[in-house]
Design a protein around this motif. Structure first.
Motif, PDB file in Angstrom:
ATOM      1  N   UNK A 144      40.260  26.928  56.892  1.00  0.00           N
ATOM      2  CA  UNK A 144      41.135  26.557  55.791  1.00  0.00           C
ATOM      3  C   UNK A 144      40.284  26.388  54.539  1.00  0.00           C
ATOM      4  N   UNK A 145      40.679  27.034  53.476  1.00  0.00           N
ATOM      5  CA  UNK A 145      39.864  26.899  52.266  1.00  0.00           C
ATOM      6  C   UNK A 145      40.689  27.169  51.017  1.00  0.00           C
ATOM      7  N   UNK A 146      40.238  26.572  49.938  1.00  0.00           N
ATOM      8  CA  UNK A 146      40.810  26.848  48.618  1.00  0.00           C
ATOM      9  C   UNK A 146      39.698  27.465  47.799  1.00  0.00           C
ATOM     10  N   UNK A 147      39.994  28.532  47.075  1.00  0.00           N
ATOM     11  CA  UNK A 147      38.932  29.198  46.323  1.00  0.00           C
ATOM     12  C   UNK A 147      39.344  29.448  44.874  1.00  0.00           C
ATOM     13  N   UNK A 148      38.362  29.364  44.037  1.00  0.00           N
ATOM     14  CA  UNK A 148      38.518  29.751  42.635  1.00  0.00           C
ATOM     15  C   UNK A 148      37.435  30.806  42.419  1.00  0.00           C
ATOM     16  N   UNK A 149      37.858  32.014  42.160  1.00  0.00           N
ATOM     17  CA  UNK A 149      36.920  33.124  42.123  1.00  0.00           C
ATOM     18  C   UNK A 149      37.096  33.927  40.844  1.00  0.00           C
ATOM     19  N   UNK A 150      35.977  34.300  40.245  1.00  0.00           N
ATOM     20  CA  UNK A 150      36.031  35.214  39.089  1.00  0.00           C
ATOM     21  C   UNK A 150      35.138  36.412  39.380  1.00  0.00           C
ATOM     22  N   UNK A 151      35.676  37.589  39.120  1.00  0.00           N
ATOM     23  CA  UNK A 151      34.910  38.827  39.292  1.00  0.00           C
ATOM     24  C   UNK A 151      34.801  39.551  37.964  1.00  0.00           C
ATOM     25  N   UNK A 152      33.590  39.830  37.569  1.00  0.00           N
ATOM     26  CA  UNK A 152      33.344  40.596  36.346  1.00  0.00           C
ATOM     27  C   UNK A 152      32.687  41.901  36.770  1.00  0.00           C
ATOM     28  N   UNK A 158      36.798  48.653  33.760  1.00  0.00           N
ATOM     29  CA  UNK A 158      36.150  47.351  33.745  1.00  0.00           C
ATOM     30  C   UNK A 158      37.109  46.340  34.338  1.00  0.00           C
ATOM     31  N   UNK A 159      36.581  45.167  34.658  1.00  0.00           N
ATOM     32  CA  UNK A 159      37.412  44.152  35.286  1.00  0.00           C
ATOM     33  C   UNK A 159      36.892  42.771  34.935  1.00  0.00           C
ATOM     34  N   UNK A 160      37.805  41.878  34.672  1.00  0.00           N
ATOM     35  CA  UNK A 160      37.460  40.462  34.523  1.00  0.00           C
ATOM     36  C   UNK A 160      38.647  39.696  35.097  1.00  0.00           C
ATOM     37  N   UNK A 161      38.522  39.318  36.350  1.00  0.00           N
ATOM     38  CA  UNK A 161      39.669  38.725  37.039  1.00  0.00           C
ATOM     39  C   UNK A 161      39.357  37.339  37.551  1.00  0.00           C
TER      40      UNK A 161
END
Lengths: 132, 143
Positions: B19-27, B74-77
């Protein structure tokens, strides 16, 4: 028994504050050499000379009678913080990339290059990267 | 009553693997310089100045019309998520398909004719634009 409980029961709470973190850097292929790229002369340099200067391409694309080679080196910097149930991650990938286009005789016609692999940064999700 | 918070913490501790909560950013890569795309003029702009302005594209293919397509992506998510997982398989694959990675990005595709003149710009998912506009391999076989 009661004193044992006083010691043991708070331990899971303490564990909440014992997280983990990591920094990871991944590099795919050797960085492109600006000096080598500067030696490419459209209308003069041949495909053989390009390969001698830059090595084997990452990709070759046939464009009817013409062709294009891709050279690429990617750097990815990952940072993460793990607080038991909560994970915070950031991944930043940038690349040195060059496309060289050849005419039907195998002579260099166009070059497009971007050298930004070194711009990859370590950060956490809320931190500013690349000025944004 | 005192045992309740401890039990909750213990439950959290033992379930942390699934079980986990994540805050993720991908550039992934950078967008074109500000104003660069707006400065391109279909029917006027040529290949070399476009390459000088935008740099190396992410992908290149031959368009259905016989010209060249240059894809910039490109990506910034940022993603917030909660995950509950139960491992069922012992095996895992760490392989990465670079072509698939490019296809998942959004961006812009510049289409040039055979003389290197910009004819069209299209934005969208690069993988879909590629499939839709590339010259079929059978076209070469027929010639």
């Amino acid at each position: 028994m009661r004193s044992f409980a006083r010691v043991v029961l708070p331990l899971p709470f303490l564990a909440l504050f014992l997280g983990g973190c990591f920094l990871s850097r991944r590099t795919v292929n050797e960085p492109l050499s600006p000096q080598a790229l500067a030696q490419l002369v459209p209308g003069k340099t041949t495909a053989t000379e390009v390969v001698e200067l830059l090595g084997a391409p990452s990709e070759v694309v046939q464009l009817h009678k013409r062709s294009a080679y891709r050279y690429e080196s990617t750097t990815t910097k990952d940072a993460g913080l793990w607080l038991l149930l909560v994970g915070l991650y950031n991944s930043d990938a940038h690349a040195d990339r060059a496309w060289v286009f050849f005419d039907e005789n195998g002579v260099l016609a166009h070059v497009g290059a971007t050298l930004s692999a070194e711009e990859a940064e370590y950060a956490l999700p809320w931190q500013e990267v690349h000025g944004r | 009553m005192r045992a309740l918070p401890a039990a909750l913490a213990l439950a959290a501790f033992v379930s942390s693997g699934c079980l986990s909560a994540t805050w993720r950013r991908d550039v992934r890569y950078g967008p074109p310089p500000p104003g660069a795309l707006e400065s391109l003029r279909p029917g006027e702009s040529e290949l070399d100045p476009c390459l000088a302005l935008l740099g190396a594209p992410l992908d290149v293919w031959e368009s259905a019309q016989g010209g060249i397509a240059l894809a910039y992506g490109w990506e910034r998510e940022r993603n917030l998520g909660f995950t509950f997982s139960i491992p069922l398989d012992r095996g895992a694959s760490a392989s990465l398909n670079v072509v698939d990675e490019r296809a998942k990005l959004r961006g812009v595709v510049l289409f040039f004719d055979e003389r290197g003149k910009l004819v069209l710009l299209r934005t969208g998912l690069l993988g879909e634009l590629r499939e839709e506009t590339r010259r079929p391999a059978s076209a070469d076989a027929e010639e």
